[in-house]
Structure formats: structure tokens, C-alpha cells
Design a protein around this motif. Structure first.
Motif, mmCIF file in Angstrom:
data_model
loop_
_atom_site.group_PDB
_atom_site.id
_atom_site.type_symbol
_atom_site.label_atom_id
_atom_site.label_comp_id
_atom_site.label_asym_id
_atom_site.label_seq_id
_atom_site.Cartn_x
_atom_site.Cartn_y
_atom_site.Cartn_z
ATOM 1 N N GLU A 13 0.826 -1.199 0.000
ATOM 2 C CA GLU A 13 0.000 0.000 0.000
ATOM 3 C C GLU A 13 0.863 1.254 0.000
ATOM 4 O OE1 GLU A 13 -3.521 1.363 2.962
ATOM 5 O OE2 GLU A 13 -3.302 -0.760 2.496
ATOM 6 N N VAL A 16 2.386 1.823 -3.438
ATOM 7 C CA VAL A 16 1.504 2.313 -4.489
ATOM 8 C C VAL A 16 1.123 3.766 -4.286
ATOM 9 C CG1 VAL A 16 -0.988 2.254 -4.851
ATOM 10 C CG2 VAL A 16 0.425 0.405 -5.653
ATOM 11 N N HIS A 68 -6.460 -3.625 -7.018
ATOM 12 C CA HIS A 68 -5.919 -3.281 -5.697
ATOM 13 C C HIS A 68 -5.288 -1.893 -5.725
ATOM 14 C CE1 HIS A 68 -2.713 -3.339 -2.639
ATOM 15 N NE2 HIS A 68 -3.434 -4.210 -1.969
ATOM 16 N N ASP A 69 -4.473 -1.660 -6.724
ATOM 17 C CA ASP A 69 -3.805 -0.364 -6.830
ATOM 18 C C ASP A 69 -4.797 0.746 -7.177
ATOM 19 O OD1 ASP A 69 -1.526 -1.703 -6.288
ATOM 20 O OD2 ASP A 69 -0.556 -1.349 -8.216
ATOM 21 N N CYS A 70 -5.801 0.426 -7.975
ATOM 22 C CA CYS A 70 -6.820 1.434 -8.308
ATOM 23 C C CYS A 70 -7.555 1.873 -7.043
ATOM 24 C CB CYS A 70 -7.842 0.866 -9.299
ATOM 25 S SG CYS A 70 -7.171 0.602 -10.947
ATOM 26 N N PHE A 73 -5.427 4.072 -5.047
ATOM 27 C CA PHE A 73 -5.332 5.348 -5.756
ATOM 28 C C PHE A 73 -6.576 6.197 -5.482
ATOM 29 C CE2 PHE A 73 -6.448 7.637 -9.723
ATOM 30 C CZ PHE A 73 -5.470 8.611 -9.657
ATOM 31 N N LEU A 148 -2.922 1.836 -14.409
ATOM 32 C CA LEU A 148 -2.833 0.800 -13.376
ATOM 33 C C LEU A 148 -3.405 -0.539 -13.838
ATOM 34 C CD1 LEU A 148 -3.705 2.943 -10.212
ATOM 35 C CD2 LEU A 148 -1.487 1.915 -10.783
ATOM 36 N N ASP A 184 9.883 0.384 -11.352
ATOM 37 C CA ASP A 184 8.536 0.011 -10.990
ATOM 38 C C ASP A 184 7.891 -0.894 -12.026
ATOM 39 O OD1 ASP A 184 6.103 0.299 -9.396
ATOM 40 O OD2 ASP A 184 5.417 1.123 -11.302
ATOM 41 N N THR A 188 6.066 -4.234 -10.849
ATOM 42 C CA THR A 188 4.716 -4.580 -11.294
ATOM 43 C C THR A 188 4.745 -5.928 -12.003
ATOM 44 O OG1 THR A 188 4.375 -2.210 -11.631
ATOM 45 C CG2 THR A 188 2.723 -3.672 -12.564
#
Lengths: 553, 553
Positions: A13, A16, A68-70, A73, A148, A184, A188
């Protein structure tokens, strides 16, 4: 060697949040938002859908990833004073200063995200995410969400194809960090390769952040850095049971080298001393984890050295792990290597030699994996780098983000290219399952429509077809999307990489083999409900009549 | 619209430091380092070289990039307690605890980096960087340095090819964020595309961090979000000179629409009202920056609406900027659009219409750029996304990092594949320039050798050839690499993106056109000095005789 990592959502978390600032987007999102704001339209309730138009790699499915990243964000979306100051410097001087105060006040507290769960099998042209909220905010989210989802889904789908090509038995190791799009990009890649079906990564940071098990032993540079036995230090090793004095490990190994050479009809004088020194040094450092790369000079030479050191380890009670091959014809070499290992096992009655693993690396592609299934070989673990992380066969997924509703009115873009037309309105997406438990059709309905019922016949209109309607009766109906975010909060538990990985396997498991085939798969049907089809027809007709391609009233 | 950014090294620096933690590497770097440490070899002074074996995209040159980030990475290289704790959890339990204390104490204070300056034209098989220092440390740096150089150099070279294909006149806009490998992939792409020859990016964060000028106006979603004139608000615009009451801009535009339709023989009733509303709304918000996308419905319709709004802007003293085309045959469309704009300029005596720019976007590749040079068109600005950032033609550059010296003794890997053999020893790299100022040969010498002299004949041995020695006389000699980092400090000023961009253009400028050709270029010669060639021969001979492939003593 491999070490399983725990669930480390917090670290993921933090990572990101740091790397997706709200300015990581296209400038036109701000100029458009200013247009909306200036016209007083910024609060109009709107909905965008995120989807892709073609499955990647010539397949008939894809995996949805990046959610998850969205979610993180969205949860953290807000502009700092520094962001706003920078925007002030790049937007036209005519921009009303009050707009920047407006930006400063923005967050996602009025945004609702409905999405397919991460790690689900999905198909072309079905909406994966619906992002609804004030026009200004949902417009601003476009590029970041696409960024993402696009690569995460692409590399996850690529990894899943490698897994399908490989079959469930072999272990797959991702090792593409050095060939990815910067730090990154590599991170990813490691994360979503694992989620898509890989077992291990070489990327230590991915282990730390996402709990991906990490693995690796040695490169050629380790071997070539040694030239003679003088560099081996210490030269002794204790018996695993500790019931002897430390043993002179060089002498012990040299003894074994003689026996191995005799067995294989090789000359001990011809082996490469530097390589033997490197193997000895590594085995003394990690007697439980001996897995050297054996082709620095020649596989023949490397294998002799390996067998000698490994036999010496066995004599002291340790179990050597295996060998890595990094060049040439991996299939043939692995068979040759296995034959020698079995010969040693038999001749020296060393059962540990029966369970040694052979790792194959060297520019492995999906085609190589398919070859591994068709050609005799003894490769237990495959390491994949470049072709996995760069997705050589198709290095981008074309997710788009399209407006489908403003102020409760459906929006539709009608293009001369039917593939580029959008499907209007807010929707529900249902996955219809047949009597054997396989999904056979995904159905897009207007949101207010009742859900299709199991066992009940329905008519629908496939998206990519000649317009012939279909009649189908699902044995089971799954509502594909869930509310994931609303009122500024993530409303479903954030899944760890391992949990999402499990979802991928589960989702792929139920997919019929004809859709999973890597080459020339049957295409999967995505269809519109009667009501949605009628809306599309009506909007199309209206647009032709009025030459007004967007109908909102 | 474009806004130049200032030099923002500090922000760039913060960003890089955050994203390249020392664990962003392959696990085997740690297991090997443990092997060195355990054998007491970790302090042995060693040198690695970083190079690639083939120029990308079928070209005969590449651009070297990523140095800036490498320097910051070296300067900040150290392990935190958290890093070391994680390593303890993934390395074999047998690892001596003192090793973790050793890791905790490591930094790059004993590392020296000599490198080609960032943004320099470079060629296959010449060492771009030499990293010298304690064996343990220089081994640990491998993956991170490769990761920082590989994609940066690849995308920079790709951008340079787009620039060469395009010629110097057209403006090039990078807009690949949504198709890159996640957030930082996109950021790296934006930065190095600019350095390689692009003028602008759509990526706002790249503007903030690296001072890349950012640009963008509107997407189709802006256009399709409008359906009627009711959504235009305010509906008035003031004269640029401010000497009138605010003018009813809708009426003014509708008047112009009639005249434009009359001029072009079109029916005003057939235009798309939503599109006109979107254009009006944008023009009222940004009267100085009017550049709409005109193909949301059809170019014919969009162009009528553009001309009407743009003429109304002109009447109030503003200068519209241009139009964007995002589909179909861009060359043909741009010619048609230009004809209409010229017609308006002539008929309505509006000189502003003569300097309108036409922006072309839509899946632009290097081939499209070449086509733009061969086919009649009127495109002034080209926006490139996917093919630029994913480097579709070749999505990875294969930089490698090879050991060339340990404790003052040259190291050489001799492979059956001559391309995979390494060139031993620490070197100097000289670029030989001919009488016309073009580089014609890069010469690798052993470090202690005197530099070649201008005007003085020398013999050398091309790397990729049949062994025939060459005799050459340079008109000028440039020492290609400089010391960039030593004793923990960066020893050259860190260059901003704009400075490196200037170096790229300067370096490309001097390259002879025959080496710059995108298709079937002449290959550039990289050669060994006599002394270095003799060392290679001697080591090869020794290795054959002793079957000992690495010679250090």
C-alpha cells in the motif's frame, strides 16, 4: 532456493500510494475538467466504463488485474499545494484562479467503483469497471486507472498463458527485472506474474512488498570470478550431524571427482579448476542450497564439477538441490544431465541424486514452453525474463475508458468502425454458467433490469456477430461485478497477491478448455440483453435520423 | 498547449531515490555476495563492464541513458534494518548472522564509476560503464544498474528514431502513459522520450519532476459529454481588447457557422449540436488555446464546427490554435482540412487561419512517421503513445554486466558463441573522428595504454569481423568515458533532462548519415587496440591449452 513471504499489504500500500500521484495523468484531463467546471457541469453525475476491445496474445480470454492499486489510488486521491502550483504553471494563464481552489478540494468521496474482482477471467468488450461520480472527478481519474489496469492485466494474462503452456507440474520463476520498464515496471511485472500463475520471483523487493516467494542462487559472474582452489575459504565443512571434526571438503570433493570421472569416462585433469573452486566455495557457504549454474564453460565440465561437489555434500549428510542450464538446447541437455545424475545415483547408491531439480533459463518464450511439453526433457523449473515482462508478443493492452451516462441519460459513441462504438448506459454484467460448471456467455444488461435466472431461458444479442440473436438457458448465473469503493472508502477487503493468485487459478479452472487454448481458441460470447440491445438500436436510429450521434434526451 | 518547465533536478532526485531501493535486485546477487564474503573475497578489487551486444530496432546506433538515475542510486545505496530483516527471512537459515551486519555497513564509498555521458550515441559491444570496487558491492549493483539503463536507453533510442524519421520540423508529443508498464514505466517513458528527441509530453507528473514541457487539450469524452447548447455556460465571451460588453458567443458562432457552411456547400442543420456545444464551451473557457479533437463524429462535421467557433474567436481578437485528428487516413484528412482552413482564411480574410496547426494521433509507429515524410500531408504535431513507450519493434535492450578484472588480473569469458565472449581487462574507450568531423571508429584500449593521437596512424582489430586488422588515422580523438562517481560522491554535475536532450542532438548531429539511416544502415566499427587484441589472443590460447577458460594468473 525459495522462501515464502507473508501477506504484506501495508508495504504494498505504501509503495503504491507513493508512486501514483494524481498528476500522473494526461494534461488534457485538466483542461477538460476546467471546461466542465467553467460550464458548471463538474458535479453532473456521470459514469465511465473501463474495458478492452481485443483479448491479448491471440487468446480468447484475459485476466483482470490492477484493481488493488486502483482502490488505493482512489482512496488517496487528492491534490497537494505543490501539485496545484504546478498545474497553475502549465494550464493557460486565462484559467480562473478559483479552479485551482476547486482542484485542491477534490477527492473521491463521491465516487463509486463497481468492478470485476481482481484476478477474474474476463473477455473483450465487457465493462470491467464502472466509475461513477461527479463528471470532473471521474474524468480526472481516467489515465491513472488505465495505467494501473493495462499493464497489470497484460502481464498477468501473459503469465497465465505461460502457466497454461507449462502445465501445472513445473515451477515457474519470473526473473525479468533487468529488462522491464524501469524499477517500478519490474516490480509490477514480478507481482502480476506471480498472480497470473508463476511460483517464484528473483526480485527481492517484490518479496518484501507483495509477499512473492523469492528464489535464486548464482550467475556466471560468480563462477568466472574464481580461478583457483586458493580462493576457496574456508576449505572445510562439518558433517550435517556434527559428529565429526570439520572435513577437508576440497580433498573429499577431489576424491569424488576421480570416481565421477571414472564412471563417465572423463579426464579429471580436464575439468575447469575455477569453476570447481566456485562450486566448492558456494557449497561450503550454503551446503543445504547447492544449485549452481553449470554451463559457464561447458555443460560437460560443469556437470562433472557439480556431481563431485554434490557427492561430497551427500557424504556429509547434505542434500544438494540441483543445477541450472542457461544456454543451448535445454531439452536435450536436461535429458543428458538427468541420465548422468541417475547413473551417479545408481552407481554410488545416492538417492538424493534422484530428486535433484534441473532449472532451465535462456530467453524462454511461450513457444519454448509449448516445446517443453512436446519434446522430451527433464526440466523441473523454468526461469522466464524478457518475454514475460515485456510481453513481446503484444506489449500493450488497449484498455479504454468511455463515458456511458451523464445525469441519468445514456451516452453512446457511434463510430463508423463498429468495434469503436460504445455500449450506452449503466449496466450489470452476468456470467452464465452451463450444466457442467463452465461459463459460456457473459451478458450485459441495463442496471435496472432483473437478473437472469438459473434454469430460465433468455434471448440475447452477441456483441461481435452478424446480429443473429441467441437463445440460452443458464444453469447458474453469477453477477460479475461488485461495489468495491464508495463514499471515499474501499468496501471489500483488499486482497493480498496470494489471494488474488488463488482467484486466478479458480477462475481459469472453470473456463472450458476450448476457450483456454493458446492457439486458435474458440471465442467466448459477450452479449447484450434484449433491453440493452433495443436501447442501442434506438440510439443508433435516432442518431441517423437526427445526425445527432449522442442522445441524452 | 505547451508549457516549458524549469530545471527540477531536486524533485527528480527525490523520485528516483524513493523508487530504487537496494532490494530491487535479483536474490542471487545476495547468495553470491554471501559466497564471496564467506570466502573472504568480498573486498577484492574488481571491475564490471555494462554493455549491450546488438543495437536495437535494426539500427546501427543506440543512445546511452539512465546514468543520472544510476548515480543517485549509487550515492544512496545502503540497506535499512527493514531490508536486512527481510533478507534474513529469505536467505538460507545457514547464513552466518555476521553477514547481515556486513550488509548493513555497505555503501558505495569504495566504488568508482566511469561512464559514457548520458545522451551519447553508443554502439554495440563497447563498454558504456565500468563499475569498479569491492567485489561484494559491485556484484550487488548489477541488476539495479541494468534495470536503470536498459529501458531508459531503449526508449531514448526509440524516440531518437521517431525524431529522425520525422525530420526536425514537426513537433513530437509523447502520450503513452496509459500503455506503459505501470506508473513509473510511464514516467520513465515520458522522461527519456523527451531526452531522445520529443518536444512535449501529455504526462503532467513528468512535467513536475523532470521539467518536460506538457501539452494536451481534449479527448473524445469531452465532446461526447455534451448534447445540447443548454450545456454551454457561460454563453458569452469578452472581446480580447475588452472594449465591448461581453458578446453572445453562441449567436456569434451560429452566424459564422452559416457563412462557413455556405462557403463549403454544407447544411448547417446537419452539424452535430453536442459537438458544437463542446467546442463552444471549451473556447469560452480557453479562448487563447482552442485546439479541439474534430473527429468524434466525422471530420467533415467537426471541421465545420471548428471553423465556426474559430472564426467567432478571431472576430473577438483571439487566435485559435488548431485541430486534432485521431482516426482514419491522417495524411489525406490533414490535406483536406488544410484546404478548408486556407479557403476560410482567403474568403474571410483571416490570417490566423493560415497558421493553425494540425495535430495527428492514432497508433503512430516509426513506419507511420516515415510515411508522413513520403506522402503529402499537413500534419504539424504528431502524438505518439503505444509504439513509442512499449518499443513494439523490440521491447527490451539486452544490456549485460560482465566481470573484466579481479585483483588487477583480467577476466575473460570465452564462449563457443563469439558474440558471448567478453573482452577482458579495464579499458579506455576512444572515439575516432574523421576529417569531416564524423565519428568513424570506437577504439577499446587497455587502461594503461597511451591514448591514440590525432593525425597519427594506428592499427586495430574490429570486434565484429573476420579478424582483418584495420589501419586508420583519426583527425581527432575523444576519450568517451569520464569518471562520474568516486568515494561516495557524484563527480560530474547532474544534468537536467533538457541538458541531456541537448547532448543527444549534438551527438546525433555529428554521426554520419550512413550510420543514422533507419533501414539498412552501415554498421559502425568498434575495434580493439593491438595490445588489447594481443591480450585476448593470449587468453584464448591459454584457455585452449590448459582447458582453463579463465586466466587470472
Amino acid at each position: 532456493m525459495a522462501a515464502p513471504g507473508g501477506s504484506t499489504c501495508d508495504a504494498a500500500e505504501r509503495s503504491v500510494v507513493a508512486r501514483v500521484p494524481p498528476l500522473l495523468t494526461d494534461l488534457y484531463q485538466f483542461t477538460m475538467t476546467y471546461g466542465y467546471w467553467r460550464a458548471g457541469r463538474h458535479r453532473e453525475h456521470s459514469a465511465f466504463e473501463l474495458f478492452f476491445r481485443e483479448n491479448p496474445f491471440g487468446g480468447s480470454f484475459s485476466l483482470f488485474a490492477g484493481l488493488h492499486d486502483c482502490l488505493l489510488f482512489l482512496r488517496n486521491f487528492c491534490f497537494t499545494d505543490q501539485d496545484v502550483d504546478f498545474l497553475r504553471s502549465v494550464l493557460p494563464p486565462a484559467t480562473d484562479p478559483a479552479f485551482f481552489q476547486f482542484l485542491r478540494s477534490l477527492d473521491c468521496s463521491d465516487v463509486t467503483l463497481r468492478s470485476v474482482p481482481e484476478g477474474t477471467v474476463v473477455f473483450a468488450r465487457e465493462p470491467l469497471m464502472e466509475v461513477a461520480g461527479p463528471l470532473a472527478v471521474v474524468q480526472l481519474l481516467e489515465t491513472s486507472l488505465l495505467c494501473l489496469v493495462n499493464y497489470a492485466s497484460l502481464v498477468c494474462s501473459n503469465a497465465a498463458r505461460f502457466r497454461l503452456a507449462s502445465g501445472p507440474r513445473r515451477k515457474l520463476l519470473e526473473m525479468g527485472l533487468r529488462r522491464a520498464q524501469g524499477p517500478d515496471g519490474g516490480l509490477t511485472a514480478s507481482r502480476y506474474s506471480y498472480i497470473g500463475g508463476f511460483d517464484l520471483t528473483s526480485n527481492v523487493q517484490a518479496g518484501l512488498l507483495f509477499g512473492v516467494p523469492v528464489a535464486g542462487t548464482m550467475a556466471h559472474s560468480y563462477v568466472t570470478s574464481f580461478t583457483s582452489m586458493d580462493e576457496v575459504s574456508p576449505q572445510t565443512l562439518v558433517d550435517l550431524n556434527g559428529d565429526r571434526e570439520p572435513v577437508d571438503f576440497i580433498s573429499l570433493t577431489k576424491g569424488w571427482l576421480g570416481r565421477v570421472c571414472e564412471l563417465l569416462g572423463a579426464e579429471p585433469g580436464k575439468i575447469h579448476e575455477g569453476e570447481l573452486a566456485a562450486f566448492l566455495s558456494y557449497a561450503i557457504a550454503y551446503p543445504h542450497n547447492f544449485l549452481p549454474v553449470i554451463d559457464s564453460y561447458s555443460v560437460t565440465c560443469g556437470l562433472l564439477n557439480f556431481c563431485a561437489v554434490a557427492m561430497a555434500l551427500c557424504e556429509l549428510g547434505y542434500r544438494p538441490v540441483g543445477v541450472r542450464l542457461d544456454s543451448g538446447d535445454l531439452c536435450k541437455q536436461s535429458v543428458d544431465v538427468r541420465r548422468v545424475l541417475r547413473l551417479c545415483s545408481k552407481r554410488f547408491s545416492t538417492s538424493a541424486f534422484d530428486s535433484l531439480i534441473i532449472v532451465g533459463t535462456n530467453n524462454i518464450s511461450e513457444e519454448t514452453m509449448v516445446e517443453f511439453n512436446n519434446k522430451e526433457n527433464e526440466i523441473d523449473v523454468v526461469g522466464v525474463g524478457t518475454h514475460l515482462v515485456t510481453c513481446t508478443k503484444q506489449p500493450s493492452l488497449g484498455c479504454v475508458y468511455k463515458l456511458v451516462e451523464v445525469r441519468g441519460k445514456p451516452r453512446m459513441k457511434i463510430s463508423e468502425d463498429p468495434q469503436k462504438s460504445t455500449v450506452p448506459g449503466r449496466k450489470s454484467v452476468y456470467r452464465l454458467i452451463d450444466a457442467d460448471g463452465h461459463p459460456f456467455l457473459d451478458l450485459l444488461c441495463l442496471a435496472p433490469e432483473p437478473a437472469p435466472e438459473a434454469g430460465r431461458h433468455l434471448r440475447c444479442h452477441p456483441l461481435a456477430a452478424d446480429g443473429t440473436p441467441l437463445s440460452v438457458t443458464p444453469a447458474q448465473v453469477i453477477c460479475l461485478r461488485q461495489q468495491m469503493f464508495t463514499k471515499g472508502k474501499v468496501t471489500q477487503p483488499l486482497r493480498s497477491a496470494a489471494e488474488t493468485k488463488a482467484n486466478v487459478q479458480c477462475s481459469l479452472q472453470s473456463l472450458h478448455p476450448r476457450h483456454k487454448r493458446l492457439q486458435e481458441p474458440d471465442s467466448y460470447t459477450v452479449a447484450l440483453s434484449e433491453q440493452l440491445y433495443n436501447l442501442v438500436t434506438e440510439l443508433r436510429r435516432g442518431s441517423t435520423k437526427k445526425n445527432n450521434f449522442i442522445l441524452g434526451n
